[in-house]
Motif scaffolding. Structure first.
Motif, PDB file in Angstrom:
ATOM      1  N   ARG A 143       0.815  -1.213   0.000  1.00 17.27           N
ATOM      2  CA  ARG A 143       0.000   0.000   0.000  1.00 17.27           C
ATOM      3  C   ARG A 143       0.854   1.271   0.000  1.00 17.27           C
ATOM      4  O   ARG A 143       1.833   1.375   0.743  1.00 17.27           O
ATOM      5  CB  ARG A 143      -0.882   0.055   1.257  1.00 17.27           C
ATOM      6  N   THR A 173      -0.873  10.185  -7.050  1.00 16.31           N
ATOM      7  CA  THR A 173      -1.603   8.993  -6.608  1.00 16.31           C
ATOM      8  C   THR A 173      -2.249   8.269  -7.776  1.00 16.31           C
ATOM      9  O   THR A 173      -2.208   7.034  -7.867  1.00 16.31           O
ATOM     10  CB  THR A 173      -2.679   9.382  -5.571  1.00 16.31           C
ATOM     11  N   SER A 177      -1.323   4.501  -8.864  1.00 13.45           N
ATOM     12  CA  SER A 177      -2.352   3.455  -8.875  1.00 13.45           C
ATOM     13  C   SER A 177      -2.396   2.742 -10.219  1.00 13.45           C
ATOM     14  O   SER A 177      -2.635   1.526 -10.284  1.00 13.45           O
ATOM     15  CB  SER A 177      -3.725   4.050  -8.544  1.00 13.45           C
ATOM     16  N   ALA A 181      -0.096  -1.249  -9.929  1.00  7.12           N
ATOM     17  CA  ALA A 181      -1.044  -2.335  -9.625  1.00  7.12           C
ATOM     18  C   ALA A 181      -0.510  -3.679 -10.100  1.00  7.12           C
ATOM     19  O   ALA A 181      -0.752  -4.717  -9.465  1.00  7.12           O
ATOM     20  CB  ALA A 181      -2.394  -2.047 -10.263  1.00  7.12           C
ATOM     21  N   THR A 186      -1.238  -0.999  -4.288  1.00  7.90           N
ATOM     22  CA  THR A 186      -2.307  -0.031  -4.494  1.00  7.90           C
ATOM     23  C   THR A 186      -1.859   1.328  -3.985  1.00  7.90           C
ATOM     24  O   THR A 186      -1.001   1.432  -3.111  1.00  7.90           O
ATOM     25  CB  THR A 186      -3.601  -0.426  -3.768  1.00  7.90           C
ATOM     26  N   ALA A 187      -2.449   2.380  -4.547  1.00  7.81           N
ATOM     27  CA  ALA A 187      -2.161   3.745  -4.120  1.00  7.81           C
ATOM     28  C   ALA A 187      -3.468   4.511  -3.985  1.00  7.81           C
ATOM     29  O   ALA A 187      -4.272   4.555  -4.927  1.00  7.81           O
ATOM     30  CB  ALA A 187      -1.241   4.452  -5.117  1.00  7.81           C
ATOM     31  N   ASN A 188      -3.674   5.068  -2.812  1.00  7.94           N
ATOM     32  CA  ASN A 188      -4.851   5.886  -2.548  1.00  7.94           C
ATOM     33  C   ASN A 188      -4.426   7.136  -1.795  1.00  7.94           C
ATOM     34  O   ASN A 188      -3.341   7.188  -1.207  1.00  7.94           O
ATOM     35  CB  ASN A 188      -5.877   5.119  -1.715  1.00  7.94           C
ATOM     36  N   SER A 235      -7.956  -4.427   1.918  1.00  5.10           N
ATOM     37  CA  SER A 235      -8.238  -3.308   1.000  1.00  5.10           C
ATOM     38  C   SER A 235      -7.575  -3.486  -0.360  1.00  5.10           C
ATOM     39  O   SER A 235      -7.448  -2.508  -1.111  1.00  5.10           O
ATOM     40  CB  SER A 235      -7.760  -1.997   1.634  1.00  5.10           C
ATOM     41  N   SER A 236      -7.188  -4.701  -0.713  1.00  6.67           N
ATOM     42  CA  SER A 236      -6.417  -4.904  -1.942  1.00  6.67           C
ATOM     43  C   SER A 236      -7.185  -4.523  -3.210  1.00  6.67           C
ATOM     44  O   SER A 236      -6.584  -4.291  -4.258  1.00  6.67           O
ATOM     45  CB  SER A 236      -5.965  -6.363  -2.052  1.00  6.67           C
ATOM     46  N   HIS A 237      -8.505  -4.439  -3.130  1.00  2.49           N
ATOM     47  CA  HIS A 237      -9.320  -4.081  -4.293  1.00  2.49           C
ATOM     48  C   HIS A 237      -9.555  -2.571  -4.395  1.00  2.49           C
ATOM     49  O   HIS A 237     -10.170  -2.102  -5.363  1.00  2.49           O
ATOM     50  CB  HIS A 237     -10.684  -4.770  -4.192  1.00  2.49           C
ATOM     51  N   ASN A 239      -8.257   1.071  -5.051  1.00  2.00           N
ATOM     52  CA  ASN A 239      -7.101   1.646  -5.720  1.00  2.00           C
ATOM     53  C   ASN A 239      -7.479   2.900  -6.491  1.00  2.00           C
ATOM     54  O   ASN A 239      -8.510   2.945  -7.163  1.00  2.00           O
ATOM     55  CB  ASN A 239      -6.510   0.613  -6.699  1.00  2.00           C
ATOM     56  N   GLY A 240      -6.655   3.933  -6.361  1.00  2.59           N
ATOM     57  CA  GLY A 240      -6.814   5.139  -7.172  1.00  2.59           C
ATOM     58  C   GLY A 240      -7.855   6.124  -6.690  1.00  2.59           C
ATOM     59  O   GLY A 240      -8.310   6.969  -7.461  1.00  2.59           O
TER      60      GLY A 240
END
Length: 293
Positions: A143, A173, A177, A181, A186-188, A235-237, A239-240
């Motif tokens: 993450r 970000t 993302s 990936a 992931t990047a948020n 939270s792997s799903h 992203n972005g």
């Protein structure tokens, strides 16, 4: 103690106070190994002691996030101490508020350096580490959590440098993302509101703790559950996104996107542009107002 982030190693920058301290404390309470990064040794040590006294695991690091080599050492310290790295929470920041015509080059450079370059340096080294793990066939579930603000989303009078840095972080970000990936990263971003060293003096009356014991919506700990979830494997799903968090409110920001289009099918004459813009203004959703207007 919880186990939502059990065994996850996370670097939190600016963890000596405010939002960063709240994140570090909550992550420690959820079983994470927390690298408490801050340039203030006293406050970093205080956060470390609070985590460990509550039964958590932590490490103090005083490295400079704006120096690329120092950022490498911060990432390395996490891996050396805990055997792996799973998340980076880029939280550290500063401000040098001025109206645009009073803004000096130093005011600009210092804020851009801490926010935007600081976000780049640690994330760069972390991402390279995770990419290498992925290439070696190891499962990566990593993450990057960046910190923007309402100023980055819509601007803020008297904060041109801060707004530009936070806006840049949002675009950073999005790129992270999209590009990372494939490696399991992931990047948020988060745009939090809470009582911090940068806000409590300026907005002291508005942000004071309720005297009646009611819900303290400016408590930075209110944002921490979101950070813990984003750090976790669950939270792997996700992203972005940019999440706005304040008190008990949570939303996903809707950023810049192509609006209604008028297509002539040929080059416009300059004399036509004014009418076209007027037509588009009539059907395009207006941006939120800049803070302070």
């Amino acid at each position: 103690m919880g186990d939502f982030c059990k065994g996850r190693t996370v670097i939190v920058t600016g963890a000596g106070g405010g939002l960063g301290r709240a994140y570090a404390m909550a992550l420690g309470a959820e079983g994470a190994n927390v690298v408490v990064n801050d340039i203030n040794a006293k406050t970093a040590q205080a956060t470390f002691e609070a985590i460990t006294e509550a039964g958590g695991k932590a490490l103090v690091n005083l490295g400079d996030i704006t120096d690329y080599d120092s950022a490498f050492d911060i990432v390395k310290s996490a891996i050396d101490e805990f055997g792996n790295l799973h998340a980076v929470v880029n939280n550290a920041g500063n401000n040098r508020d001025r109206m645009f015509t009073s803004l000096s080059e130093e005011d600009w450079d210092l804020v851009i350096k801490v926010h935007l370059k600081g976000h780049f340096c640690i994330s760069s080294h972390a991402a390279k580490y995770w990419r290498q793990q992925s290439k070696e066939g190891k499962k990566v579930n990593a993450r990057i959590i960046n910190t923007s603000s309402g100023a980055g989303l819509q601007g803020s009078v008297g904060q041109t440098n801060y707004s530009a840095a936070k806006g840049g972080i949002l675009t950073l970000t999005l790129n992270q993302s999209a590009e990372l990936a494939r490696y399991g990263i992931t990047a948020n971003a988060v745009a939090p509101q809470g009582r911090t060293g940068m806000t409590e003096d300026v907005f002291a009356d508005m942000m004071k703790v309720p005297e009646d014991g009611g819900f303290d919506k400016y408590d930075p700990a209110n944002v921490a559950p979101l950070i813990c979830y984003l750090v976790s494997e669950k939270s792997s799903h996700v992203n972005g996104h940019c999440f706005e968090s304040f008190g008990g409110m949570l939303s996903i920001a809707e950023g810049w996107k192509t609006g209604p289009v008028k297509d002539k099918g040929a080059r416009y004459d300059v004399s036509e542009i004014g009418d076209v813009i007027s037509d588009l203004e009539g059907v395009t959703t207006s941006a939120q107002k800049v803070y302070g207007t």
